[in-house]
Design a protein around this motif. Structure first.
Motif, mmCIF file in Angstrom:
data_model
loop_
_atom_site.group_PDB
_atom_site.id
_atom_site.type_symbol
_atom_site.label_atom_id
_atom_site.label_comp_id
_atom_site.label_asym_id
_atom_site.label_seq_id
_atom_site.Cartn_x
_atom_site.Cartn_y
_atom_site.Cartn_z
ATOM 1 N N HIS A 195 4.721 -4.087 -19.679
ATOM 2 C CA HIS A 195 4.910 -5.247 -20.541
ATOM 3 C C HIS A 195 4.464 -6.489 -19.789
ATOM 4 C CE1 HIS A 195 7.306 -3.053 -23.559
ATOM 5 N NE2 HIS A 195 7.669 -2.323 -22.517
ATOM 6 N N GLU A 196 4.115 -7.517 -20.561
ATOM 7 C CA GLU A 196 3.539 -8.708 -19.936
ATOM 8 C C GLU A 196 4.466 -9.402 -18.947
ATOM 9 O OE1 GLU A 196 1.640 -11.512 -22.527
ATOM 10 O OE2 GLU A 196 0.317 -9.966 -23.356
ATOM 11 N N LYS A 197 5.729 -9.458 -19.255
ATOM 12 C CA LYS A 197 6.600 -10.282 -18.407
ATOM 13 C C LYS A 197 7.348 -9.518 -17.319
ATOM 14 C CE LYS A 197 5.518 -14.133 -20.377
ATOM 15 N NZ LYS A 197 4.587 -15.034 -19.653
ATOM 16 N N GLU A 198 7.187 -8.196 -17.299
ATOM 17 C CA GLU A 198 7.861 -7.455 -16.225
ATOM 18 C C GLU A 198 6.809 -6.661 -15.458
ATOM 19 O OE1 GLU A 198 10.680 -4.913 -18.500
ATOM 20 O OE2 GLU A 198 9.095 -3.418 -18.397
ATOM 21 N N TYR A 199 6.708 -6.914 -14.183
ATOM 22 C CA TYR A 199 5.640 -6.293 -13.411
ATOM 23 C C TYR A 199 6.058 -4.907 -12.946
ATOM 24 C CZ TYR A 199 3.934 -11.045 -13.519
ATOM 25 O OH TYR A 199 3.515 -12.271 -13.943
ATOM 26 N N LYS A 200 5.252 -3.936 -13.352
ATOM 27 C CA LYS A 200 5.537 -2.565 -12.928
ATOM 28 C C LYS A 200 4.422 -2.086 -12.026
ATOM 29 C CE LYS A 200 8.275 -0.542 -16.647
ATOM 30 N NZ LYS A 200 8.151 0.324 -17.812
ATOM 31 N N HIS A 201 4.783 -1.266 -11.078
ATOM 32 C CA HIS A 201 3.808 -0.651 -10.185
ATOM 33 C C HIS A 201 3.979 0.857 -10.318
ATOM 34 C CE1 HIS A 201 4.527 -4.698 -8.359
ATOM 35 N NE2 HIS A 201 3.233 -4.705 -8.566
ATOM 36 N N ILE A 202 2.968 1.489 -10.892
ATOM 37 C CA ILE A 202 3.121 2.901 -11.255
ATOM 38 C C ILE A 202 2.190 3.763 -10.409
ATOM 39 C CG2 ILE A 202 3.030 4.553 -13.151
ATOM 40 C CD1 ILE A 202 3.373 2.085 -15.052
ATOM 41 N N ARG A 203 2.801 4.749 -9.772
ATOM 42 C CA ARG A 203 2.032 5.627 -8.866
ATOM 43 C C ARG A 203 1.736 6.964 -9.496
ATOM 44 N NH1 ARG A 203 5.352 6.235 -3.388
ATOM 45 N NH2 ARG A 203 7.118 5.982 -4.764
ATOM 46 N N ASN A 204 0.735 7.644 -8.943
ATOM 47 C CA ASN A 204 0.615 9.090 -9.168
ATOM 48 C C ASN A 204 0.336 9.799 -7.848
ATOM 49 O OD1 ASN A 204 -2.206 8.959 -8.720
ATOM 50 N ND2 ASN A 204 -2.593 8.610 -10.887
ATOM 51 N N ILE A 205 0.396 9.022 -6.767
ATOM 52 C CA ILE A 205 0.175 9.608 -5.441
ATOM 53 C C ILE A 205 1.313 9.145 -4.531
ATOM 54 C CG2 ILE A 205 -1.434 7.773 -4.723
ATOM 55 C CD1 ILE A 205 -3.035 9.977 -3.262
ATOM 56 N N TYR A 206 1.813 10.069 -3.745
ATOM 57 C CA TYR A 206 3.021 9.790 -2.948
ATOM 58 C C TYR A 206 2.723 10.003 -1.468
ATOM 59 C CZ TYR A 206 5.037 10.010 -7.551
ATOM 60 O OH TYR A 206 5.295 9.770 -8.874
ATOM 61 N N ILE B 40 -8.746 6.081 -6.781
ATOM 62 C CA ILE B 40 -8.132 6.720 -5.616
ATOM 63 C C ILE B 40 -9.131 6.645 -4.460
ATOM 64 C CG2 ILE B 40 -7.158 8.865 -4.689
ATOM 65 C CD1 ILE B 40 -5.369 7.421 -6.790
ATOM 66 N N GLY B 41 -8.604 6.439 -3.273
ATOM 67 C CA GLY B 41 -9.327 6.024 -2.086
ATOM 68 C C GLY B 41 -8.425 4.978 -1.478
ATOM 69 N N CYS B 42 -8.937 4.156 -0.560
ATOM 70 C CA CYS B 42 -8.053 3.130 0.021
ATOM 71 C C CYS B 42 -7.513 2.184 -1.040
ATOM 72 C CB CYS B 42 -8.799 2.343 1.084
ATOM 73 S SG CYS B 42 -9.236 3.374 2.490
ATOM 74 N N SER B 43 -8.253 2.044 -2.146
ATOM 75 C CA SER B 43 -7.811 1.143 -3.225
ATOM 76 C C SER B 43 -6.421 1.504 -3.749
ATOM 77 C CB SER B 43 -8.832 1.146 -4.358
ATOM 78 O OG SER B 43 -9.266 2.454 -4.643
ATOM 79 N N LEU B 44 -6.022 2.771 -3.638
ATOM 80 C CA LEU B 44 -4.700 3.184 -4.141
ATOM 81 C C LEU B 44 -3.574 2.457 -3.425
ATOM 82 C CD1 LEU B 44 -2.789 5.296 -2.230
ATOM 83 C CD2 LEU B 44 -4.799 6.711 -2.556
ATOM 84 N N LEU B 45 -3.851 1.979 -2.204
ATOM 85 C CA LEU B 45 -2.806 1.302 -1.428
ATOM 86 C C LEU B 45 -2.405 -0.039 -2.044
ATOM 87 C CD1 LEU B 45 -4.205 2.067 2.144
ATOM 88 C CD2 LEU B 45 -2.286 3.192 1.009
ATOM 89 N N ALA B 46 -3.185 -0.501 -3.008
ATOM 90 C CA ALA B 46 -2.866 -1.772 -3.669
ATOM 91 C C ALA B 46 -1.826 -1.602 -4.772
ATOM 92 C CB ALA B 46 -4.144 -2.379 -4.252
ATOM 93 N N TRP B 47 -1.231 -0.426 -4.882
ATOM 94 C CA TRP B 47 -0.383 -0.134 -6.057
ATOM 95 C C TRP B 47 0.810 -1.071 -6.216
ATOM 96 C CZ3 TRP B 47 4.673 1.992 -6.473
ATOM 97 C CH2 TRP B 47 5.285 2.271 -5.240
ATOM 98 N N ASP B 48 1.340 -1.586 -5.089
ATOM 99 C CA ASP B 48 2.458 -2.531 -5.225
ATOM 100 C C ASP B 48 2.188 -3.811 -4.442
ATOM 101 O OD1 ASP B 48 2.631 -1.495 -2.695
ATOM 102 O OD2 ASP B 48 4.803 -1.183 -2.731
ATOM 103 N N PHE B 49 0.917 -4.137 -4.289
ATOM 104 C CA PHE B 49 0.538 -5.260 -3.418
ATOM 105 C C PHE B 49 0.615 -6.605 -4.122
ATOM 106 C CE2 PHE B 49 -2.757 -7.770 -1.108
ATOM 107 C CZ PHE B 49 -2.114 -7.812 0.119
ATOM 108 N N LEU B 50 0.307 -6.655 -5.408
ATOM 109 C CA LEU B 50 0.266 -7.935 -6.130
ATOM 110 C C LEU B 50 1.353 -7.997 -7.203
ATOM 111 C CD1 LEU B 50 -3.592 -8.363 -6.712
ATOM 112 C CD2 LEU B 50 -2.201 -9.414 -4.921
ATOM 113 N N PRO B 51 1.827 -9.199 -7.492
ATOM 114 C CA PRO B 51 2.841 -9.332 -8.558
ATOM 115 C C PRO B 51 2.201 -9.302 -9.940
ATOM 116 C CG PRO B 51 2.381 -11.466 -7.605
ATOM 117 C CD PRO B 51 1.515 -10.486 -6.862
#
Lengths: 343, 223
Positions: A195-206, B40-51
């Protein structure tokens, strides 16, 4: 409620529209192409509907991923080698729990195989990703079920957030049958992942193995909970059956007619037809096999349904089968097979 | 400014590229409208880098994914962030067709002339004479010049190459790329970026390495 005389292709598209789909991304491949071209016809009349013919199935699949993340009910349709390419995007949908809807028009394989009919994409539909195969897979046996199950597929995808497949074939899609379009059937609402006002960071790699392990445990709990609600089957004349034929999809429809013919000749035969291949209606099959342990698998594959049955069985049963990969199976053939093999 | 601690290698160019992107969005108050998809590559590391809303995709598939996102949410600022391998090798087909169709998305390509996440294999951009773990003999073929190829396909696109050694230019191209998307057209910015880990080049020599890259990959707007 509208009763109409329609082809499978037409019905599949109407079901997607009635389910609330707004976008389709697709690449032409026989026998699924008419789903794309029919959808495009509808976009000419209904401006709320959009489409893109992509450069390949991979792009179609990932565009579906992007569009569902944005909160639009979106789908693709493919077949055979296209179903192989689609696994890349389906695997991302597996990992990220995306409400990805794919209509698979099975054709003969491996490779380019034949172009109209098969039941050989069962394994791909369920287990095509590099993971555990937690997908919702419906197998319709009539044009009516194609409509109803496509509606259920969208609802299941958006309610439970597992990638979901309508596993059909070119025969059923080209068949014209009487069908009732239940436009009153309620839809599960679509919801964007971000959503626009809540920033989510979604992964598929751990980074850490235990992190992924925990995620997969949660997926499994959710999948098992979903199974209790959606696993579906038809048991036809099984109460006193001495032999139960297990078949799915269009072969299930032929088997039902064969059961009626065999019953007329005095054979105590029934049909168990999984409507959901994944999650498989295991409990119902086991209950049935407990009082009738003689199962006969009939499928247009060398045993992909048989393997699902064996995996589901926790009681002992004797299993035989009529396995005809990529070839249609008609009523008389099933009748003869039972008469010859079950004296 | 950054949302989380960087997990990129020390000396990596990507955090600066991402900050330039963030600046361009912030300047126009577009942080909430923006969605950043990562290859996917080093770019994946940006997953939680920016607000900003961010998600990982698959290798080579970020352009196709962000194309789908943009079509489903037309008022979003849809950004695909990829390395040179993701953009120009495994993902080239989708990149070319997104440019051909003038999809209103912004693609940012970090060009560090190697596959960095997997430890320095040859990339489409690997330069003549370079040795990598998959080219033990020096590379003989010309590198892929992505922006020049893409510009030929679409006269409406904003396509540029810049370098992280010139932040002013980098910021300018990011702003132009976003503005082009807002105007309904495709945009791509390739950024010549540092990879000290795989280049095995010490900090003080990184700038010279990129200056040499500029001779092979000319910076500026492609026309």
């Amino acid at each position: 409620m509208k009763r109409q005389f329609l082809t499978g292709h037409e019905v599949a598209v109407l079901a997607c529209i009635d389910a609330g789909a707004t976008h389709m991304f697709g690449y032409p491949i026989t026998p699924g192409t008419e789903i794309l071209t029919n959808w495009i016809h509808h976009t000419q009349k209904n401006k709320a509907l959009e489409y893109l013919q992509t450069e390949d199935e991979i792009a179609a699949g990932f565009a579906v991923c992007g569009a569902v993340m944005a909160g639009e009910k979106t789908f693709t349709a493919t077949a055979g080698p296209g179903t192989v390419l689609m696994q890349d995007a389906l695997s991302m949908a597996d990992g990220m729990r995306l409400p990805f809807v794919c209509i698979v028009a099975q054709r003969g394989g491996p490779s380019s195989g034949t172009v109209i009919y098969s039941q050989q994409e069962v394994n791909l539909a369920i287990h095509g990703g590099n993971g555990e195969g937690m997908r919702l897979v419906y197998s319709p046996s009539t044009v009516q079920e194609l409509y109803d199950m496509t509606r259920k597929t969208f609802n299941g995808a958006w309610k439970y957030r597992f990638p979901s497949v309508v596993l059909t074939d070119g025969f059923l899609l080209k068949t014209r049958q009487d069908v009732v379009l239940n436009t009153d059937y309620p839809n599960v609402e679509a919801e964007p992942l971000v959503h626009e006002k809540e920033y989510k960071h979604i992964r598929n790699i751990y980074t850490v193995e235990e992190e992924l392990y925990e995620v997969l445990q949660e997926h499994k709990r959710d999948f098992d909970a979903m199974a209790k609600e959606v696993a579906d089957y038809e048991a036809y004349k099984t109460e006193d059956a001495e032999v139960v034929i297990v078949a799915h999809g269009i072969v299930g429809a032929a088997t039902k007619a064969a059961v009626d013919m065999l019953r007329e000749s005095g054979k105590k035969v029934g049909l168990f037809r999984p409507k959901t291949l994944s999650p498989f209606p295991a409990e119902a099959l086991n209950n049935l096999a407990e009082h009738c342990p003689s199962l006969c698998i009939v499928e247009s594959s060398m045993g992909q349904l048989r393997d699902l049955v064996k995996q589901a069985l926790t009681v002992s049963a004797e299993i035989h089968g009529l396995y005809k990969p990529a070839v249609g199976i008609d009523v008389e053939e099933i009748v003869s097979f039972i008469q010859e093999n079950y004296q | 400014m950054s949302h989380a601690k960087s997990t990129f290698c020390p000396g990596c160019g990507q955090p600066m590229t991402l900050r330039a992107l963030h600046q361009a969005l912030k300047k126009q108050d577009l942080e909430s409208k923006a969605v950043l998809g990562l290859d996917i590559g080093c770019s994946l590391l940006a997953w939680d880098f920016l607000p900003i809303n961010t998600f990982q995709t698959h290798h080579g598939r970020v352009v196709a994914t962000m194309n789908g996102f943009k079509r489903a949410k037309k008022d979003s600022i849809s950004i695909a962030y990829a390395g040179d391998g993701g953009a120009y090798a495994i993902g080239l087909q989708s990149l070319l067709w997104a440019a051909m169709r003038d999809e209103p998305i912004t693609v940012i390509v970090s060009n560090n002339v190697v596959y960095a996440m997997t430890g320095g294999q040859s990339a489409p951009t690997t330069m003549i004479g370079q040795k990598t773990s998959t080219n033990l003999d020096p590379v003989k073929q010309e590198p892929m010049r992505g922006p020049e190829l893409i510009k030929q396909l679409n006269p409406h696109a904003y396509v540029a190459r810049t370098s992280m050694t010139d932040m002013k230019e980098l910021n300018h191209h990011m702003e132009q790329a976003i503005a082009t998307q807002q105007a309904g057209h495709f945009s791509l910015v390739e950024v010549l970026s540092f990879c000290p880990t795989n280049w095995k080049v010490a900090g003080p020599d990184l700038k010279a390495y990129v200056e040499n890259m500029k001779k092979i990959f000319p910076v500026g707007v492609c026309s």
